[in-house]
Design an enzyme around this catalytic site. Structure first.
Site, PDB file in Angstrom:
ATOM      1  N   ILE A   5      11.822  13.556   6.333  1.00  0.00           N
ATOM      2  CA  ILE A   5      12.536  13.358   7.445  1.00  0.00           C
ATOM      3  C   ILE A   5      14.252  13.033   6.945  1.00  0.00           C
ATOM      4  O   ILE A   5      15.045  12.776   7.693  1.00  0.00           O
ATOM      5  CB  ILE A   5      11.795  11.824   8.175  1.00  0.00           C
ATOM      6  CG1 ILE A   5      12.880  12.199   9.816  1.00  0.00           C
ATOM      7  CG2 ILE A   5      12.546  10.757   7.756  1.00  0.00           C
ATOM      8  CD1 ILE A   5      11.946  13.335  10.937  1.00  0.00           C
ATOM      9  N   ASP A  52       1.366   9.155  14.560  1.00  0.00           N
ATOM     10  CA  ASP A  52       2.304   9.103  13.605  1.00  0.00           C
ATOM     11  C   ASP A  52       3.600   9.846  15.027  1.00  0.00           C
ATOM     12  O   ASP A  52       4.341   9.356  15.559  1.00  0.00           O
ATOM     13  CB  ASP A  52       2.542   9.572  12.482  1.00  0.00           C
ATOM     14  CG  ASP A  52       4.023   9.353  11.858  1.00  0.00           C
ATOM     15  OD1 ASP A  52       4.340   9.043  11.547  1.00  0.00           O
ATOM     16  OD2 ASP A  52       4.164  11.293  12.494  1.00  0.00           O
ATOM     17  N   LYS A  55      10.704   5.373  12.924  1.00  0.00           N
ATOM     18  CA  LYS A  55       9.509   5.181  13.816  1.00  0.00           C
ATOM     19  C   LYS A  55       8.843   5.049  12.765  1.00  0.00           C
ATOM     20  O   LYS A  55       8.559   6.012  12.237  1.00  0.00           O
ATOM     21  CB  LYS A  55       9.869   5.535  15.087  1.00  0.00           C
ATOM     22  CG  LYS A  55       9.877   6.796  15.385  1.00  0.00           C
ATOM     23  CD  LYS A  55       8.992   8.570  14.037  1.00  0.00           C
ATOM     24  CE  LYS A  55       7.328   8.034  14.866  1.00  0.00           C
ATOM     25  NZ  LYS A  55       7.000   9.091  14.028  1.00  0.00           N
ATOM     26  N   SER A  59      15.021   6.279  -4.354  1.00  0.00           N
ATOM     27  CA  SER A  59      13.914   6.348  -4.216  1.00  0.00           C
ATOM     28  C   SER A  59      13.477   6.732  -5.375  1.00  0.00           C
ATOM     29  O   SER A  59      14.412   6.982  -5.865  1.00  0.00           O
ATOM     30  CB  SER A  59      14.405   7.870  -2.781  1.00  0.00           C
ATOM     31  OG  SER A  59      13.545   8.213  -2.643  1.00  0.00           O
ATOM     32  N   ARG A  60      12.507   7.130  -5.400  1.00  0.00           N
ATOM     33  CA  ARG A  60      11.963   6.893  -5.776  1.00  0.00           C
ATOM     34  C   ARG A  60      12.737   8.286  -7.396  1.00  0.00           C
ATOM     35  O   ARG A  60      12.307   8.402  -8.676  1.00  0.00           O
ATOM     36  CB  ARG A  60      10.263   6.532  -7.254  1.00  0.00           C
ATOM     37  CG  ARG A  60       9.896   5.292  -6.234  1.00  0.00           C
ATOM     38  CD  ARG A  60       8.745   4.992  -6.022  1.00  0.00           C
ATOM     39  NE  ARG A  60       8.365   6.067  -4.787  1.00  0.00           N
ATOM     40  CZ  ARG A  60       7.321   5.650  -4.848  1.00  0.00           C
ATOM     41  NH1 ARG A  60       5.881   4.715  -4.801  1.00  0.00           N
ATOM     42  NH2 ARG A  60       6.635   6.721  -3.289  1.00  0.00           N
TER      43      ARG A  60
HETATM   44  P1  NAP Z   1       7.448  10.975   2.994  1.00  0.00           P
HETATM   45  O1  NAP Z   1       8.315  12.478   3.385  1.00  0.00           O
HETATM   46  O2  NAP Z   1       6.449  11.814   3.049  1.00  0.00           O
HETATM   47  O3  NAP Z   1       8.484  10.051   2.585  1.00  0.00           O
HETATM   48  C1  NAP Z   1       9.299   9.402   2.702  1.00  0.00           C
HETATM   49  C2  NAP Z   1       9.888   8.976   1.322  1.00  0.00           C
HETATM   50  O4  NAP Z   1       9.369   8.000   1.383  1.00  0.00           O
HETATM   51  C3  NAP Z   1       8.866   9.544   0.186  1.00  0.00           C
HETATM   52  O5  NAP Z   1      10.085  11.210  -0.474  1.00  0.00           O
HETATM   53  C4  NAP Z   1       9.055   8.548  -1.191  1.00  0.00           C
HETATM   54  O6  NAP Z   1      10.493   8.872  -1.798  1.00  0.00           O
HETATM   55  C5  NAP Z   1       9.445   6.972   0.031  1.00  0.00           C
HETATM   56  N1  NAP Z   1       7.387   6.644   0.276  1.00  0.00           N
HETATM   57  C6  NAP Z   1       6.573   7.018   0.233  1.00  0.00           C
HETATM   58  N2  NAP Z   1       5.700   6.000  -0.133  1.00  0.00           N
HETATM   59  C7  NAP Z   1       5.803   4.990  -0.455  1.00  0.00           C
HETATM   60  C8  NAP Z   1       5.922   4.251  -1.144  1.00  0.00           C
HETATM   61  N3  NAP Z   1       4.190   3.737  -1.051  1.00  0.00           N
HETATM   62  N4  NAP Z   1       6.197   2.876  -1.481  1.00  0.00           N
HETATM   63  C9  NAP Z   1       8.195   3.109  -1.001  1.00  0.00           C
HETATM   64  N5  NAP Z   1       8.140   4.213  -1.100  1.00  0.00           N
HETATM   65  C10 NAP Z   1       7.628   5.674  -0.136  1.00  0.00           C
HETATM   66  O7  NAP Z   1       7.774  10.967   5.251  1.00  0.00           O
HETATM   67  P2  NAP Z   1       8.251  11.221   5.945  1.00  0.00           P
HETATM   68  O8  NAP Z   1       7.661  12.678   6.643  1.00  0.00           O
HETATM   69  O9  NAP Z   1      10.022  11.415   5.454  1.00  0.00           O
HETATM   70  O10 NAP Z   1       8.247  10.180   7.244  1.00  0.00           O
HETATM   71  C11 NAP Z   1       8.886   8.517   6.746  1.00  0.00           C
HETATM   72  C12 NAP Z   1       8.781   7.737   8.146  1.00  0.00           C
HETATM   73  O11 NAP Z   1       9.842   8.961   8.787  1.00  0.00           O
HETATM   74  C13 NAP Z   1       7.989   7.433   8.458  1.00  0.00           C
HETATM   75  O12 NAP Z   1       7.960   6.890   9.605  1.00  0.00           O
HETATM   76  C14 NAP Z   1       7.614   8.946   9.911  1.00  0.00           C
HETATM   77  O13 NAP Z   1       6.708   8.826  10.676  1.00  0.00           O
HETATM   78  C15 NAP Z   1       9.297   9.156  10.612  1.00  0.00           C
HETATM   79  N6  NAP Z   1       9.735  10.387  10.552  1.00  0.00           N
HETATM   80  C16 NAP Z   1       9.129  11.741  10.612  1.00  0.00           C
HETATM   81  C17 NAP Z   1       8.768  12.865  10.935  1.00  0.00           C
HETATM   82  C18 NAP Z   1       8.769  14.371  10.254  1.00  0.00           C
HETATM   83  O14 NAP Z   1       8.109  15.453  11.173  1.00  0.00           O
HETATM   84  N7  NAP Z   1       8.083  14.313   8.869  1.00  0.00           N
HETATM   85  C19 NAP Z   1      10.140  12.989  12.116  1.00  0.00           C
HETATM   86  C20 NAP Z   1      10.251  11.942  12.601  1.00  0.00           C
HETATM   87  C21 NAP Z   1      10.295  10.671  11.874  1.00  0.00           C
HETATM   88  P3  NAP Z   1      10.454   8.246  -3.297  1.00  0.00           P
HETATM   89  O15 NAP Z   1       8.689   8.833  -3.529  1.00  0.00           O
HETATM   90  O16 NAP Z   1      11.487   9.005  -3.672  1.00  0.00           O
HETATM   91  O17 NAP Z   1      10.393   6.586  -3.225  1.00  0.00           O
END
Ligand code: NAP
Length: 303
Positions: A11, A165, A87, A33-34
């Site tokens: 996101i 979600d 969110k 970010s890691r």
């Molecule tokens: P993601 O790509 O799986 O995670 C985002 C980043 O968070 C990862 O690249 C990771 O970065 C970090 N992360 C993941 N697990 C972690 C942990 N246990 N501790 C610390 N850092 C961690 O997820 P995303 O799709 O971007 O979603 C993130 C948020 O945005 C969620 O709440 C989701 O509901 C919201 N969202 C997502 C979308 C969508 O289309 N995917 C749309 C709207 C809103 P590092 O590994 O580099 O640290």
């Protein structure tokens, strides 16, 4: 104002980075970010190190999944930074209330963002419904988890919320447009045999309001809210981008800046006004569904 992103994943790349780049209010000054980073922007893997190196970064935007978010937000608030939360704002209501208390004591802004509320016709739907008598409302939010969360096992781990979600986006629209609050009466939640969170949910609320969430829909995606009133039927489609009244398109031109640009503009206003915006009503409905819902086991899910 200088801003930092924490959790550079899907996101952050899809929405936050372009929205910050296009905004007159913000300059991306660092990331934490890691694994992720943004070309040309100072990158850190440790939040405290990033904050120590950049005391002039006043706002930190949290883009990681909900479970790890509390600890990052807590540390940012303790360091006197304003915080913006993707969110859902947290994994539990209690941790969201705790963050709000911390932000009030620290005198910083805190924003629980709900991007779907910023879709083009959502505010218009709220305005049209404000003086209507509502007889029924049905939400259909069906999408493909493999498209929007490819390989993200966290969505099926405890605290990942499963189909809530995306479903919480629908609930954020519902709680914005309905003129009176409703509460949950019952739910049926379908859990894959090998997973900890539901892949589908049927919800029944008071006032004849219902919702159908499903994460198994391939092909065209459905993000619709239908509201029947004594003065006609309102239909929001495409997640609130389009609206019809009795089948006739009601104002198709963009009237808002877009979902994430709208959120960043609001965050700028909150910081200038030194205010907090923590509307937790969508998360409350999810918590109610997980407390009241009848559990049904369904086919195992694998990517
Ligand atoms: P993601 O790509 O799986 O995670 C985002 C980043 O968070 C990862 O690249 C990771 O970065 C970090 N992360 C993941 N697990 C972690 C942990 N246990 N501790 C610390 N850092 C961690 O997820 P995303 O799709 O971007 O979603 C993130 C948020 O945005 C969620 O709440 C989701 O509901 C919201 N969202 C997502 C979308 C969508 O289309 N995917 C749309 C709207 C809103 P590092 O590994 O580099 O640290």
């Amino acid at each position: 104002m200088k801003i930092a992103l924490v959790g550079v994943g899907k996101i952050a790349r899809d929405q936050h980075i372009p929205s910050i780049a296009a905004s007159p209010d913000w300059k991306l000054a660092a990331t934490c970010s890691r694994q992720g980073s943004v070309e040309g922007i100072p990158a850190y893997t440790d939040l405290d190190e990033m904050m120590a190196a950049h005391p002039d970064i006043s706002v930190i935007s949290m883009c990681m999944p909900p479970v790890p978010r509390f600890d990052f937000a807590r540390r940012a608030i303790a360091a006197g930074r304003h915080v913006m939360l993707e969110k859902p704002p947290g994994a539990t209501l209690s941790e969201c209330h705790a963050l709000e208390d911390m932000a009030r004591k620290a005198g910083v802004s805190l924003f629980a963002t709900w991007h779907s509320r910023e879709a083009n016709r959502v505010a218009a739907a709220r305005d049209w419904l404000a003086d209507k008598t509502i007889t029924r409302c049905h939400i259909t939010w069906r999408e493909d988890v493999r498209k929007w969360h490819p390989g993200q096992d966290w969505v099926f781990d405890p605290g990942g919320m499963g189909v809530f979600d995306p479903g919480i986006n629908a609930l954020s629209v519902m709680t914005k447009i309905l003129p009176a609050p409703v509460h949950l009466l019952g739910a049926e939640l379908s859990f894959p045999a090998n997973r900890q969170t539901p892949i589908a949910a049927q919800l029944q609320f008071t006032d004849n309001v219902s919702a159908d969430f499903d994460w198994r829909q391939e092909g065209p995606q459905t993000w619709d809210v239908e509201v029947w009133t004594e003065a006609g039927k309102l239909h929001l489609t495409h997640g609130g981008e389009h609206m019809t009244i009795d089948g006739v398109e009601a104002g198709a031109d963009p009237v808002v800046p877009g979902e994430y640009p709208g959120l960043y503009a609001q965050m700028a206003q909150l910081v200038r006004a030194k205010e907090i915006d923590m509307d937790l009503s969508p998360l409350r409905h999810v918590a109610d569904a997980l407390m009241l819902g009848k559990r049904i086991e369904t086919d195992a899910f694998d990517w």
